[in-house]
Design an enzyme around this catalytic site. Structure first.
Site, PDB file in Angstrom:
ATOM      1  N   SER A 120       0.790  -1.327   0.060  1.00 20.87           N
ATOM      2  CA  SER A 120       0.010   0.153  -0.120  1.00 20.87           C
ATOM      3  C   SER A 120       0.965   1.275  -0.001  1.00 20.87           C
ATOM      4  O   SER A 120       1.703   1.583   0.787  1.00 20.87           O
ATOM      5  CB  SER A 120      -1.080  -0.029   1.136  1.00 20.87           C
ATOM      6  OG  SER A 120      -1.293  -1.435   1.477  1.00 20.87           O
ATOM      7  N   HIS A 139      -3.909   0.708  -4.401  1.00 17.23           N
ATOM      8  CA  HIS A 139      -3.382  -0.338  -5.019  1.00 17.23           C
ATOM      9  C   HIS A 139      -3.703  -0.094  -6.705  1.00 17.23           C
ATOM     10  O   HIS A 139      -4.948  -0.329  -6.737  1.00 17.23           O
ATOM     11  CB  HIS A 139      -3.910  -1.527  -4.574  1.00 17.23           C
ATOM     12  CG  HIS A 139      -3.190  -2.050  -3.174  1.00 17.23           C
ATOM     13  ND1 HIS A 139      -2.139  -2.740  -3.079  1.00 17.23           N
ATOM     14  CD2 HIS A 139      -3.407  -1.761  -2.129  1.00 17.23           C
ATOM     15  CE1 HIS A 139      -1.942  -3.103  -1.943  1.00 17.23           C
ATOM     16  NE2 HIS A 139      -2.878  -2.324  -1.184  1.00 17.23           N
ATOM     17  N   HIS A 145      -5.308  -9.451  -2.211  1.00 22.44           N
ATOM     18  CA  HIS A 145      -5.540  -9.804  -0.561  1.00 22.44           C
ATOM     19  C   HIS A 145      -6.591 -10.722  -0.455  1.00 22.44           C
ATOM     20  O   HIS A 145      -7.826 -10.557  -1.439  1.00 22.44           O
ATOM     21  CB  HIS A 145      -5.729  -8.712   0.036  1.00 22.44           C
ATOM     22  CG  HIS A 145      -4.880  -7.542   0.165  1.00 22.44           C
ATOM     23  ND1 HIS A 145      -5.156  -6.535  -0.870  1.00 22.44           N
ATOM     24  CD2 HIS A 145      -3.626  -7.087   0.820  1.00 22.44           C
ATOM     25  CE1 HIS A 145      -4.060  -5.674  -0.669  1.00 22.44           C
ATOM     26  NE2 HIS A 145      -3.266  -6.153   0.309  1.00 22.44           N
ATOM     27  N   TYR A 150      -8.830 -11.009   1.529  1.00 24.08           N
ATOM     28  CA  TYR A 150      -9.846 -10.156   2.127  1.00 24.08           C
ATOM     29  C   TYR A 150     -10.821  -9.270   0.966  1.00 24.08           C
ATOM     30  O   TYR A 150     -11.823  -9.197   1.248  1.00 24.08           O
ATOM     31  CB  TYR A 150      -9.734  -9.015   3.255  1.00 24.08           C
ATOM     32  CG  TYR A 150      -8.690  -7.602   2.685  1.00 24.08           C
ATOM     33  CD1 TYR A 150      -9.386  -6.982   1.844  1.00 24.08           C
ATOM     34  CD2 TYR A 150      -7.476  -7.645   3.010  1.00 24.08           C
ATOM     35  CE1 TYR A 150      -8.716  -5.769   1.399  1.00 24.08           C
ATOM     36  CE2 TYR A 150      -6.642  -6.707   2.538  1.00 24.08           C
ATOM     37  CZ  TYR A 150      -7.211  -5.866   1.949  1.00 24.08           C
ATOM     38  OH  TYR A 150      -6.494  -4.622   1.309  1.00 24.08           O
ATOM     39  N   GLU A 151     -10.333  -9.564  -0.117  1.00 27.87           N
ATOM     40  CA  GLU A 151     -10.962  -9.106  -1.177  1.00 27.87           C
ATOM     41  C   GLU A 151     -11.822 -10.003  -1.828  1.00 27.87           C
ATOM     42  O   GLU A 151     -12.592  -9.764  -2.576  1.00 27.87           O
ATOM     43  CB  GLU A 151     -10.097  -8.420  -2.475  1.00 27.87           C
ATOM     44  CG  GLU A 151      -9.190  -7.154  -1.830  1.00 27.87           C
ATOM     45  CD  GLU A 151      -8.338  -6.963  -3.052  1.00 27.87           C
ATOM     46  OE1 GLU A 151      -8.525  -6.298  -4.173  1.00 27.87           O
ATOM     47  OE2 GLU A 151      -7.053  -7.397  -2.787  1.00 27.87           O
ATOM     48  N   ALA A 164       2.546  -2.565   4.348  1.00 25.48           N
ATOM     49  CA  ALA A 164       2.189  -1.743   5.271  1.00 25.48           C
ATOM     50  C   ALA A 164       1.846  -2.493   6.570  1.00 25.48           C
ATOM     51  O   ALA A 164       1.067  -3.452   6.411  1.00 25.48           O
ATOM     52  CB  ALA A 164       1.043  -0.679   5.145  1.00 25.48           C
ATOM     53  N   MET A 172      -2.017  -7.762   6.645  1.00 29.02           N
ATOM     54  CA  MET A 172      -2.972  -8.553   5.931  1.00 29.02           C
ATOM     55  C   MET A 172      -2.600  -9.218   4.539  1.00 29.02           C
ATOM     56  O   MET A 172      -3.284  -9.278   3.586  1.00 29.02           O
ATOM     57  CB  MET A 172      -4.165  -7.503   5.417  1.00 29.02           C
ATOM     58  CG  MET A 172      -4.913  -7.103   6.863  1.00 29.02           C
ATOM     59  SD  MET A 172      -6.330  -6.035   6.337  1.00 29.02           S
ATOM     60  CE  MET A 172      -6.618  -4.979   7.935  1.00 29.02           C
ATOM     61  N   SER A 173      -1.293  -9.144   4.370  1.00 33.51           N
ATOM     62  CA  SER A 173      -0.677  -9.580   3.097  1.00 33.51           C
ATOM     63  C   SER A 173       0.683 -10.446   3.241  1.00 33.51           C
ATOM     64  O   SER A 173       0.849 -10.940   4.462  1.00 33.51           O
ATOM     65  CB  SER A 173      -0.240  -8.454   2.142  1.00 33.51           C
ATOM     66  OG  SER A 173       0.687  -7.648   2.735  1.00 33.51           O
ATOM     67  N   ASN A 226       1.124   2.412  11.642  1.00 33.99           N
ATOM     68  CA  ASN A 226       0.427   2.813  12.614  1.00 33.99           C
ATOM     69  C   ASN A 226       0.725   1.646  13.982  1.00 33.99           C
ATOM     70  O   ASN A 226       1.430   0.669  13.838  1.00 33.99           O
ATOM     71  CB  ASN A 226      -1.100   2.416  12.471  1.00 33.99           C
ATOM     72  CG  ASN A 226      -1.414   1.034  12.132  1.00 33.99           C
ATOM     73  OD1 ASN A 226      -1.136   0.692  11.069  1.00 33.99           O
ATOM     74  ND2 ASN A 226      -1.895   0.293  12.940  1.00 33.99           N
ATOM     75  N   HIS A 230      -7.255   3.507   7.589  1.00 36.76           N
ATOM     76  CA  HIS A 230      -6.740   3.311   6.365  1.00 36.76           C
ATOM     77  C   HIS A 230      -5.949   4.298   5.772  1.00 36.76           C
ATOM     78  O   HIS A 230      -4.930   4.471   5.183  1.00 36.76           O
ATOM     79  CB  HIS A 230      -7.581   2.691   5.328  1.00 36.76           C
ATOM     80  CG  HIS A 230      -7.092   2.531   3.847  1.00 36.76           C
ATOM     81  ND1 HIS A 230      -6.101   1.455   3.974  1.00 36.76           N
ATOM     82  CD2 HIS A 230      -7.105   2.858   2.491  1.00 36.76           C
ATOM     83  CE1 HIS A 230      -5.638   1.359   2.397  1.00 36.76           C
ATOM     84  NE2 HIS A 230      -6.306   2.099   1.933  1.00 36.76           N
TER      85      HIS A 230
HETATM   86  N1  ADE Z   1      -1.858  -2.616   7.795  1.00 39.21           N
HETATM   87  C1  ADE Z   1      -1.571  -1.562   8.181  1.00 39.21           C
HETATM   88  N2  ADE Z   1      -1.690  -1.785   9.666  1.00 39.21           N
HETATM   89  C2  ADE Z   1      -2.361  -2.621  10.136  1.00 39.21           C
HETATM   90  C3  ADE Z   1      -2.762  -3.259  11.118  1.00 39.21           C
HETATM   91  N3  ADE Z   1      -2.850  -2.780  12.200  1.00 39.21           N
HETATM   92  N4  ADE Z   1      -3.468  -4.464  10.736  1.00 39.21           N
HETATM   93  C4  ADE Z   1      -3.071  -5.295   9.912  1.00 39.21           C
HETATM   94  N5  ADE Z   1      -2.890  -4.774   8.766  1.00 39.21           N
HETATM   95  C5  ADE Z   1      -2.494  -3.257   8.798  1.00 39.21           C
END
Ligand code: ADE
Length: 307
Positions: free
Chosen positions: A33, A65, A87, A89-90, A117, A225-226, A249, A282
């Protein structure tokens, strides 16, 4: 559901009909991302192919993306950048999400670089740091979402593949060397490099507080998530893998304040405030990714030069 060997060949044949033999890549880069900028700086014979043109490729549906393969050169090496990844989740199966990796193998790729990310779980990590993956915890994988489930395709690899060293130690050492040598990034721009364990979650919801604490206590330093499905499929077919997370984050680890205590305090004329937490979102993820993208991309360019 699984995908036949012929389908991978079909996609490869299509790409070989567009890209000249001379420009076939030895390195594939999957851009996370906000980290697709690498693809914009390619040199040499640059060719961009939209996923919709490639048989078997699905579409990337996530904001931030794009959906393109970009062929060209970085530091004199032939590369292909995947600008926008798939992903689970898509709604895609792990076979669809990892389809490009086997196509890269058939194109002649030897090394795969993955960026993503991720949320920071390790309290020593700060937003804007980067983490090379030394290992991963795949809760979906060990409970039924392993990317290699289904009939094994012997042309790619063995049925039971060891993945203890899925993130190639040699490549991590090289990347760390590039980081340490690049004082402009490591010192002037204060980019911190860590090496740690990535916890793969399916998403698309971010994790609850207790899920974050559980992942931390299970040994994860970051969460995202990847990457894991692609890395496993790459390892299966013999590619070397380097994966780097950008910490966008801080995961919220603290338990919630007790509502019973708050109610009790209210009845006694006291006030207990709930702590204002910065939950993952996001927009913030994309902002941090965009800010740090240049630094991470510069390091990847150095790294490719050193291969
Ligand atoms: N991508 C960026 N931050 C994330 C988080 N906290 N959990 C899952 N995927 C993320």
């Amino acid at each position: 559901m699984s995908i036949s060997y012929e389908k991978y060949l079909e996609a490869t044949d299509y790409l070989k009909s567009v890209i000249s033999q001379n420009d076939l890549p030895e390195i594939a880069i999957i851009c996370g991302s906000g980290l697709g900028g690498l693809a914009d700086g390619l040199t040499g014979n640059v060719t961009t192919i939209h996923y919709s043109q490639i048989p078997g490729f699905v579409q990337s549906t996530v904001a931030g993306h794009a959906g393109e393969l970009v062929f060209g050169e970085i530091s004199g090496k032939k590369v292909v950048c995947m600008k926008g990844r798939f992903h689970c989740y898509e709604g895609y199966g792990v076979y669809q999400a990892t389809f490009p990796v086997r196509v890269f193998k058939l194109l002649g790729v030897k090394t795969m670089i993955v960026t993503n990310a991720a949320g920071g779980l390790n309290p020593k990590y700060s937003v804007g740091d980067i983490m090379m993956l030394s290992d991963h915890l795949s809760l979906p994988g060990i409970s039924g979402k392993n990317a290699l489930i289904g009939p094994n395709i012997e042309e790619f690899g063995v049925r039971f593949v060891p993945v203890s060293d899925v993130y190639t130690p040699r490549l991590r050492e090289l990347f760390a060397e590039c980081y340490l040598k690049n004082k402009k990034i490591s010192e002037d721009r204060k980019l911190n490099l860590h090496e740690g364990v990535y916890g793969w979650v399916m998403g698309p919801s971010y994790e609850t507080r207790v899920e974050c604490r559980a992942l931390l206590s299970l040994g994860c330093d970051s969460v995202g998530m990847s990457t894991v499905p692609e890395a496993i499929v790459a390892k299966h077919c013999g590619l070397e893998v380097l994966a780097v997370s950008l910490i966008t984050n801080e995961a919220v680890l603290s338990p919630e304040i007790s509502s019973i205590e708050i109610a009790k305090a209210k009845l006694e004329g006291r006030t207990i405030e709930r702590k204002v937490e910065n939950f993952a979102n996001h927009i913030e993820v994309m902002e941090v990714a965009n800010k740090r993208a240049i630094d991470l991309q510069e390091l990847v360019v150095d790294f490719i030069g050193s291969l």
